[in-house]
Design a protein around this motif. Structure first.
Motif, PDB file in Angstrom:
ATOM      1  N   VAL A  79      -0.798 -14.883  10.820  1.00 37.80           N
ATOM      2  CA  VAL A  79       0.654 -14.689  10.861  1.00 37.80           C
ATOM      3  C   VAL A  79       0.984 -13.214  11.046  1.00 37.80           C
ATOM      4  O   VAL A  79       1.812 -12.846  11.899  1.00 37.80           O
ATOM      5  CB  VAL A  79       1.308 -15.238   9.585  1.00 37.80           C
ATOM      6  N   LEU A  80       0.354 -12.354  10.251  1.00 35.37           N
ATOM      7  CA  LEU A  80       0.627 -10.922  10.359  1.00 35.37           C
ATOM      8  C   LEU A  80       0.263 -10.402  11.746  1.00 35.37           C
ATOM      9  O   LEU A  80       1.028  -9.643  12.359  1.00 35.37           O
ATOM     10  CB  LEU A  80      -0.146 -10.159   9.288  1.00 35.37           C
ATOM     11  N   ASP A  81      -0.891 -10.833  12.257  1.00 34.26           N
ATOM     12  CA  ASP A  81      -1.317 -10.373  13.579  1.00 34.26           C
ATOM     13  C   ASP A  81      -0.391 -10.913  14.660  1.00 34.26           C
ATOM     14  O   ASP A  81      -0.054 -10.205  15.617  1.00 34.26           O
ATOM     15  CB  ASP A  81      -2.758 -10.816  13.837  1.00 34.26           C
ATOM     16  N   LEU A 113       7.452  -8.651   1.402  1.00 30.61           N
ATOM     17  CA  LEU A 113       6.894  -7.330   1.102  1.00 30.61           C
ATOM     18  C   LEU A 113       5.646  -7.083   1.949  1.00 30.61           C
ATOM     19  O   LEU A 113       5.453  -5.990   2.491  1.00 30.61           O
ATOM     20  CB  LEU A 113       6.531  -7.238  -0.378  1.00 30.61           C
ATOM     21  N   ARG A 114       4.808  -8.108   2.070  1.00 29.13           N
ATOM     22  CA  ARG A 114       3.574  -7.985   2.854  1.00 29.13           C
ATOM     23  C   ARG A 114       3.880  -7.744   4.334  1.00 29.13           C
ATOM     24  O   ARG A 114       3.248  -6.908   4.988  1.00 29.13           O
ATOM     25  CB  ARG A 114       2.715  -9.233   2.688  1.00 29.13           C
ATOM     26  N   ILE A 115       4.844  -8.471   4.860  1.00 29.48           N
ATOM     27  CA  ILE A 115       5.194  -8.289   6.270  1.00 29.48           C
ATOM     28  C   ILE A 115       5.747  -6.882   6.504  1.00 29.48           C
ATOM     29  O   ILE A 115       5.358  -6.194   7.457  1.00 29.48           O
ATOM     30  CB  ILE A 115       6.206  -9.359   6.709  1.00 29.48           C
ATOM     31  N   ALA A 116       6.659  -6.449   5.640  1.00 30.59           N
ATOM     32  CA  ALA A 116       7.210  -5.101   5.791  1.00 30.59           C
ATOM     33  C   ALA A 116       6.105  -4.057   5.721  1.00 30.59           C
ATOM     34  O   ALA A 116       6.085  -3.091   6.504  1.00 30.59           O
ATOM     35  CB  ALA A 116       8.260  -4.842   4.717  1.00 30.59           C
ATOM     36  N   ASP A 117       5.171  -4.246   4.795  1.00 32.89           N
ATOM     37  CA  ASP A 117       4.087  -3.295   4.578  1.00 32.89           C
ATOM     38  C   ASP A 117       3.066  -3.324   5.709  1.00 32.89           C
ATOM     39  O   ASP A 117       2.760  -2.300   6.321  1.00 32.89           O
ATOM     40  CB  ASP A 117       3.418  -3.616   3.233  1.00 32.89           C
ATOM     41  N   GLN A 118       2.549  -4.499   6.014  1.00 31.69           N
ATOM     42  CA  GLN A 118       1.406  -4.576   6.920  1.00 31.69           C
ATOM     43  C   GLN A 118       1.785  -4.708   8.395  1.00 31.69           C
ATOM     44  O   GLN A 118       0.986  -4.406   9.275  1.00 31.69           O
ATOM     45  CB  GLN A 118       0.495  -5.730   6.504  1.00 31.69           C
ATOM     46  N   ARG A 132       2.411  -1.655  15.563  1.00 33.12           N
ATOM     47  CA  ARG A 132       1.084  -1.201  15.171  1.00 33.12           C
ATOM     48  C   ARG A 132       0.716  -1.733  13.799  1.00 33.12           C
ATOM     49  O   ARG A 132       1.562  -1.866  12.916  1.00 33.12           O
ATOM     50  CB  ARG A 132       1.026   0.330  15.093  1.00 33.12           C
ATOM     51  N   SER A 133      -0.578  -2.015  13.616  1.00 38.07           N
ATOM     52  CA  SER A 133      -1.054  -2.375  12.296  1.00 38.07           C
ATOM     53  C   SER A 133      -0.894  -1.188  11.364  1.00 38.07           C
ATOM     54  O   SER A 133      -1.151  -0.038  11.736  1.00 38.07           O
ATOM     55  CB  SER A 133      -2.524  -2.805  12.357  1.00 38.07           C
ATOM     56  N   THR A 134      -0.464  -1.443  10.144  1.00 37.64           N
ATOM     57  CA  THR A 134      -0.327  -0.367   9.163  1.00 37.64           C
ATOM     58  C   THR A 134      -1.505  -0.336   8.205  1.00 37.64           C
ATOM     59  O   THR A 134      -1.485   0.369   7.217  1.00 37.64           O
ATOM     60  CB  THR A 134       0.977  -0.526   8.356  1.00 37.64           C
ATOM     61  N   ARG A 135      -2.527  -1.147   8.490  1.00 35.49           N
ATOM     62  CA  ARG A 135      -3.721  -1.154   7.665  1.00 35.49           C
ATOM     63  C   ARG A 135      -4.939  -0.746   8.487  1.00 35.49           C
ATOM     64  O   ARG A 135      -5.036  -1.071   9.661  1.00 35.49           O
ATOM     65  CB  ARG A 135      -3.952  -2.566   7.069  1.00 35.49           C
ATOM     66  N   ALA A 177       0.821  -1.209   0.000  1.00 34.64           N
ATOM     67  CA  ALA A 177       0.000   0.000   0.000  1.00 34.64           C
ATOM     68  C   ALA A 177       0.852   1.256   0.000  1.00 34.64           C
ATOM     69  O   ALA A 177       0.417   2.314  -0.448  1.00 34.64           O
ATOM     70  CB  ALA A 177      -0.921  -0.010   1.221  1.00 34.64           C
ATOM     71  N   ARG A 178       2.060   1.137   0.523  1.00 34.36           N
ATOM     72  CA  ARG A 178       2.995   2.261   0.499  1.00 34.36           C
ATOM     73  C   ARG A 178       4.371   1.707   0.160  1.00 34.36           C
ATOM     74  O   ARG A 178       4.603   0.503   0.226  1.00 34.36           O
ATOM     75  CB  ARG A 178       3.012   2.978   1.842  1.00 34.36           C
TER      76      ARG A 178
END
Length: 322
Positions: free
Chosen positions: A308-310, A104-109, A319-322, A44-45
């Motif tokens: 996994v992300l949580d 990429l998803r882990i870094a982002d989210q 903090r969640s980035t979404r 997303a960023r």
């Protein structure tokens, strides 16, 4: 055997072409083709991605790493959380390319800096080469935390499959050597036990992606020959299920799949962590098989990714980035 796969996963099974582990060169070639066709996660960023060479173990060459840094992520205190990540592949396959989208998803989210380690592979480089490369990368990341934008108090080790096994071993090795402090260990479907004696390992001889015959080949390569697998001289740093003392290890997030030969060794290790006083979170996903987390468009796979992300956010207090 007939397996009660999740109804959304079942249509994928006939389309999965198992890699030819009996011919490692052919398996690596097939993996490269498969990797080239994988969809790429769109963050997303911006996430800055760069490669580096870091000092390897004594007497060995440098270790290639790939570093993912979320641009503009809000750092708490002295930096962002950090994850040193180890890819899967049965200790004989795999590369940072294969897990690129996941990281990429882990870094982002999650908003974490991820250091992906391109450790040496068997059979050319059997144990302990991959383990020592992984530990060297962790030591480097901890020593360069400020440069990487990592809060050294929020540094984790993690991986999936063989990478989960390596992450488990790195946590043990770090405890023994007085290495970098670890906030948590992320162990996705970890490959932990060369003895291949659990009920799931004995039963699942024809499951997709991973099964007992493949496990036999990979463990033999990793340990330096078929005669050593399952024998009395295999150290716990090679097969962490053999570790007698699990006290003092970092908190763990573990997940396993119902129809995966690795299911029982992962569950047993998680249970033993709890019994040793280690805070541990365990997820068992019904109807799933090894690699289910990577299949798009299914509710169970989406739930696995979300968990996994949580788990990483909570374990690293990010903090969640979404």
């Amino acid at each position: 055997m007939s397996y009660a796969f999740d109804p959304e996963l079942a249509p994928w099974v006939p389309m999965i072409n198992d890699l030819p582990f009996t011919d490692i060169a052919a398996a690596r070639a097939a993996e490269k083709v498969m990797t080239a066709n994988l969809p790429v996660y769109e963050p997303a960023r911006p996430v800055d991605v760069r490669s580096a060479l870091v000092p390897g173990p004594e007497g060995a060459s440098q270790v290639p790493v790939r570093i993912y840094t979320p641009v503009g992520a809000e750092a708490a205190g002295s930096g962002l959380p950090g994850l040193v990540y180890l890819h899967g592949g049965g200790y004989v396959l795999g590369s940072p390319d294969f897990c690129h989208s996941d990281l990429l998803r882990i870094a982002d989210q999650v908003g974490a800096v991820v250091v992906s380690v391109d450790y040496r592979l068997a059979p050319e480089h059997p144990f302990p080469a991959g383990l020592e490369d992984s530990y060297a990368a962790l030591v480097w990341a901890a020593g360069h935390a400020a440069e990487l934008g990592i809060d050294p108090a929020r540094l984790a080790i993690g991986g999936d499959s063989a990478g989960g096994g390596l992450a488990t071993a790195v946590a043990l090795l770090t405890r023994a050597r007085g290495g970098p402090a670890l906030r948590m260990q992320y162990l996705g479907v970890p490959m932990l036990d060369d003895r291949l004696e659990t009920p799931s390992m004995r039963a699942f001889t024809d499951t997709p992606v991973w099964n007992r015959p493949i496990a036999e080949i990979c463990w033999s390569h990793y340990l330096g020959g078929e005669g050593r697998r399952g024998g009395p001289d295999v150290p716990a740093y090679a097969a962490p299920a053999r570790a007698a003392d699990l006290s003092g290890l970092p908190p763990a997030f573990v997940y396993v799949c119902e129809f995966d030969p690795l299911r029982d060794e992962g569950m047993s290790y998680a249970q033993r962590l709890v019994q040793a006083g280690v805070t541990t979170e365990l997820h068992l996903y019904p109807g799933t098989f090894h690699g289910s987390v990577g299949l798009p468009g299914t509710a169970i796979s989406q739930a696995m990714v979300s968990d996994v992300l949580d788990g990483l956010r909570r374990g690293l207090r990010a903090r969640s980035t979404r």
